[in-house]
Motif scaffolding. Sequence first.
Motif, mmCIF file in Angstrom:
data_model
loop_
_atom_site.group_PDB
_atom_site.id
_atom_site.type_symbol
_atom_site.label_atom_id
_atom_site.label_comp_id
_atom_site.label_asym_id
_atom_site.label_seq_id
_atom_site.Cartn_x
_atom_site.Cartn_y
_atom_site.Cartn_z
ATOM 1 N N ASP A 124 31.258 92.707 36.779
ATOM 2 C CA ASP A 124 29.918 92.241 37.146
ATOM 3 C C ASP A 124 29.578 91.003 36.324
ATOM 4 N N LEU A 125 29.505 89.859 37.009
ATOM 5 C CA LEU A 125 29.178 88.571 36.380
ATOM 6 C C LEU A 125 27.880 88.002 36.941
ATOM 7 N N SER A 126 27.058 88.840 37.537
ATOM 8 C CA SER A 126 25.823 88.368 38.171
ATOM 9 C C SER A 126 24.804 87.917 37.129
ATOM 10 N N TYR A 127 23.866 87.085 37.590
ATOM 11 C CA TYR A 127 22.778 86.586 36.750
ATOM 12 C C TYR A 127 23.301 85.870 35.507
ATOM 13 N N ASN A 128 24.182 84.888 35.739
ATOM 14 C CA ASN A 128 24.644 83.991 34.682
ATOM 15 C C ASN A 128 24.403 82.545 35.135
ATOM 16 N N LYS A 129 25.127 81.591 34.551
ATOM 17 C CA LYS A 129 24.966 80.170 34.891
ATOM 18 C C LYS A 129 26.285 79.560 35.347
ATOM 19 N N LEU A 130 27.099 80.357 35.987
ATOM 20 C CA LEU A 130 28.406 79.886 36.434
ATOM 21 C C LEU A 130 28.247 78.895 37.586
ATOM 22 N N GLU A 131 28.964 77.791 37.473
ATOM 23 C CA GLU A 131 28.984 76.781 38.530
ATOM 24 C C GLU A 131 30.316 76.761 39.262
ATOM 25 N N ASN A 132 31.341 77.207 38.568
ATOM 26 C CA ASN A 132 32.663 77.256 39.180
ATOM 27 C C ASN A 132 33.503 78.287 38.449
ATOM 28 N N LEU A 175 26.618 82.686 30.627
ATOM 29 C CA LEU A 175 27.960 82.150 30.859
ATOM 30 C C LEU A 175 27.891 80.962 31.816
ATOM 31 N N ALA A 176 28.529 79.865 31.401
ATOM 32 C CA ALA A 176 28.573 78.661 32.237
ATOM 33 C C ALA A 176 29.951 78.437 32.847
ATOM 34 N N GLU A 177 30.981 78.981 32.232
ATOM 35 C CA GLU A 177 32.332 78.840 32.762
ATOM 36 C C GLU A 177 33.204 79.993 32.274
ATOM 37 N N LEU A 178 34.343 80.158 32.953
ATOM 38 C CA LEU A 178 35.313 81.186 32.581
ATOM 39 C C LEU A 178 36.667 80.525 32.381
ATOM 40 N N THR A 203 27.339 82.938 25.757
ATOM 41 C CA THR A 203 27.525 81.661 26.469
ATOM 42 C C THR A 203 28.972 81.391 26.829
ATOM 43 N N ASN A 204 29.880 82.098 26.183
ATOM 44 C CA ASN A 204 31.283 81.769 26.422
ATOM 45 C C ASN A 204 32.149 83.011 26.233
ATOM 46 N N LEU A 205 33.213 83.092 27.046
ATOM 47 C CA LEU A 205 34.207 84.154 26.917
ATOM 48 C C LEU A 205 35.537 83.529 26.537
ATOM 49 N N GLU A 206 36.108 83.991 25.434
ATOM 50 C CA GLU A 206 37.420 83.526 24.998
ATOM 51 C C GLU A 206 38.467 84.555 25.416
#
Length: 820
Positions: A102-110, A84-87, A61-64
């Motif tokens: 490759d960050l496809s098929y996640n939940k990124l909004e911005n 993933l929702a954010e970076l 869910t998260n990348l630090e």
Amino acid sequence: MAELILLLTTIASVLIAAHCVEHQLKDQEFVSNYSYKSLISVPNNVSVETTVLDLSHNNITNLESTDLNYLLRLKVLNISYNLLAELNKDIFDSSKRLEHLDLSYNKLENVSCTFPDDLRYLDISYNYFTTLAVCKGLGNLLKLEYLGFGAQQILQSDIEAISSLKLQRVFLNLDNLTYYQNGSLLMLNTKYLHLASLSKKNDILNLLFDAVNVSESLELSNCANVFYIETSYITAIARNSRVTSFYLNRLSLLWNIIILILQAIWQSPVEKFHLSEFTMLGKINEVPFDYSNSSMKELHLHNIQSKVFLFDQTILYRLFSEMNIEVLTITSANFLFMECPLKPSSFQYLDFTGNAMPDDVFQNCETLIKLRTLIMADNKLQKLAKVSSMTNKMIALQHLDVSRNQLDYNEEECSWSQSITKMNLAFCSLSNSVFKCLPKNITWLNLSKNDIAFVPLDITHFEKLEYLNLANNRFFDLPDCTFLPHLIVLQVENNQIPYPTTELIHRSSNVSRINMGRNPFHCFCEIRMFIGEVKKSPGKMIGWPEKYVCEHPDNLNGVMLADFYMPEIYCNIFILVPVIVVPIILALVLLFIICKYCDVPWYLKMILQWTQTKRRTRTSKSDYWELGRDFDFHAFVSYSEHDASWVKEIMLPSIEKMDNSIRICQHERNFLPGRPIVENIINCIEKSYKSIFVLSPHFVQSEWCHYELYFAHQQLFTEKTDNLILILLEQIPQYIIPSKYSRLKSLMAKRTYLEWPKEKSKHGLFWANVRAAISINLSDLHREISHNESQALLNDQEDTNSESVSVPSESTKEDNLSGH
């Protein structure tokens, strides 16, 4: 000074080796695969050497920033199919070498982070972006080649941010598209545009008009309902297009819609049309098709299925057979047949791989006059001769591929097109006879994975053959290449060749490249010639040395032929004989001479007799104790008067004086006067532990010696004791032994006798054998016999007493009777 130079040389070598290792490590990829692990965060044990990190299909869910900042060599990061929702803004600050993300098929909004400048591949498709504002941060990625993205709204201002990028490929998912601003796609600078999941509910006309004018290559996937629009729109979009390569994937359409699309594309600028993973729906009927005014050159159909089974299949065959194009590919479409064009065709390339066509197809077809390549791999072809007749009127055919067919050839007459130069017959279960049915002008031939064991020597017409592939067959040796004078490349890997014979190696000297890898090589003397030839021209063997490995013997299994070594002496008979055999022969001759000179066999024989004599002596003592015999002499000696001097002067002193305890019975000193001679002989033999007979030619002439031998022999049989010692003083020829001396003949034939040596050096061992034979302590024997006799007497008295107790008296009997 020399030591200093050696030290500096060693240091330099170490530094060079370290540099080479470092360079190799740089070129190698270190992959860390954590996909499908149900991870919720990036693991903290990822190796610092990692260049490829796969975290796909997890629940992260998260990348630090701390998750990646120590992976300084990271080039590829795949974190698709996560949550993933954010970076974070600085998440990729340490990933300076990152090229693939490759960050496809996640939940990124911005996305607010900054991507590495060396990025070449970026996929952020199938996320939750409302707009493509993320593109405004991609304008500095000048090395970017692939970009995958998607959003609910596509605006010109967003696409304009990446208009300066010279992209090779752009992927745009449109499944969530709600608004498209006209002209937005025209801002893209790419060679290949791929649109997925375009829906009819969108403003598809404007989007399609823009899409067909972005690049020369366009691909549409999962866009079936887009084509259910008015025919005029489809025709207009096709004719006002700059697309020359058009791809349609994963569609299910009605037959009449298919014909409509194909007709529109046929009269558009499109030159290459690829249709794959396609399903035909609805009734299939004959529809007029206009083949004129077309730019089309290539049509590729792959994995075509039909939901309709009852229809006239000639409608399909006729539709494709009359196309005026150069390339037609219909693969994995379950086509059962293909008709011959009605008029001279423009086909130059036909590929029908993975269908179900029989070898009746294209028989007597005279219209495929421009066809240069025909591929019929993986079909239902059966007769090789019939396949040849299929081609005999294709006057321009050069390349024929009928691999992966169960072909049979029974030496029928073959009639190939004379223009064929390249043929693929792999995976066809063909035997050696196939060489009798091949085009004469062939230059490239693939016969791999068949059932061929040898090339017939009577085949002499392949004078133009340059490439021959015989891999994965049953060859036990190299084929004879003398009939292939222009052969350049020969493939015989994965056969049954233990080692190629020297003659055939020399016959293949004209071949520039040979691949013999992965054969079961036998690493014995025979393969040394082959290894020597390879080392002379290592570039000739394809795959050398990695693919050339010993299989036999077991102790060398896995050893590369380049590392195999067997000394010349083990293999060269001309070296083996003088180096090994000759020294062995000389050693044997020398040993024979030494044995002959030193009489070693005689010593061995005497030592063996001494050992056997000692063993028999121990056995005979117990026998005499059982008999209860009492002895006064150790031995009685019998001899002829002619041998008396040897007995008195040599024998008796050698035995009695060397051992004072030994007593020898001699008739001259121990016969009792006044008694008969026979009685004296018998008495002396019975009172002696052994009887010694000195044998010579004079012995057999003496009557008294005969009597003495007779009595001693009788005692041997009656008491069954080993009491005879034979000393052969002189050799006795068999012919001078009288017939009455049958016992002497029998004894000399069955018993071992002591032969008197003439050499003085052997006398000591001789007399040791004699003394061992008669060695016994007579006083101990007397005491043992007396003890045994006393014990026997005592046992007899006990038996008598027990009998007197157990037998009742007459008075006792009477008392018993009166009591009753």
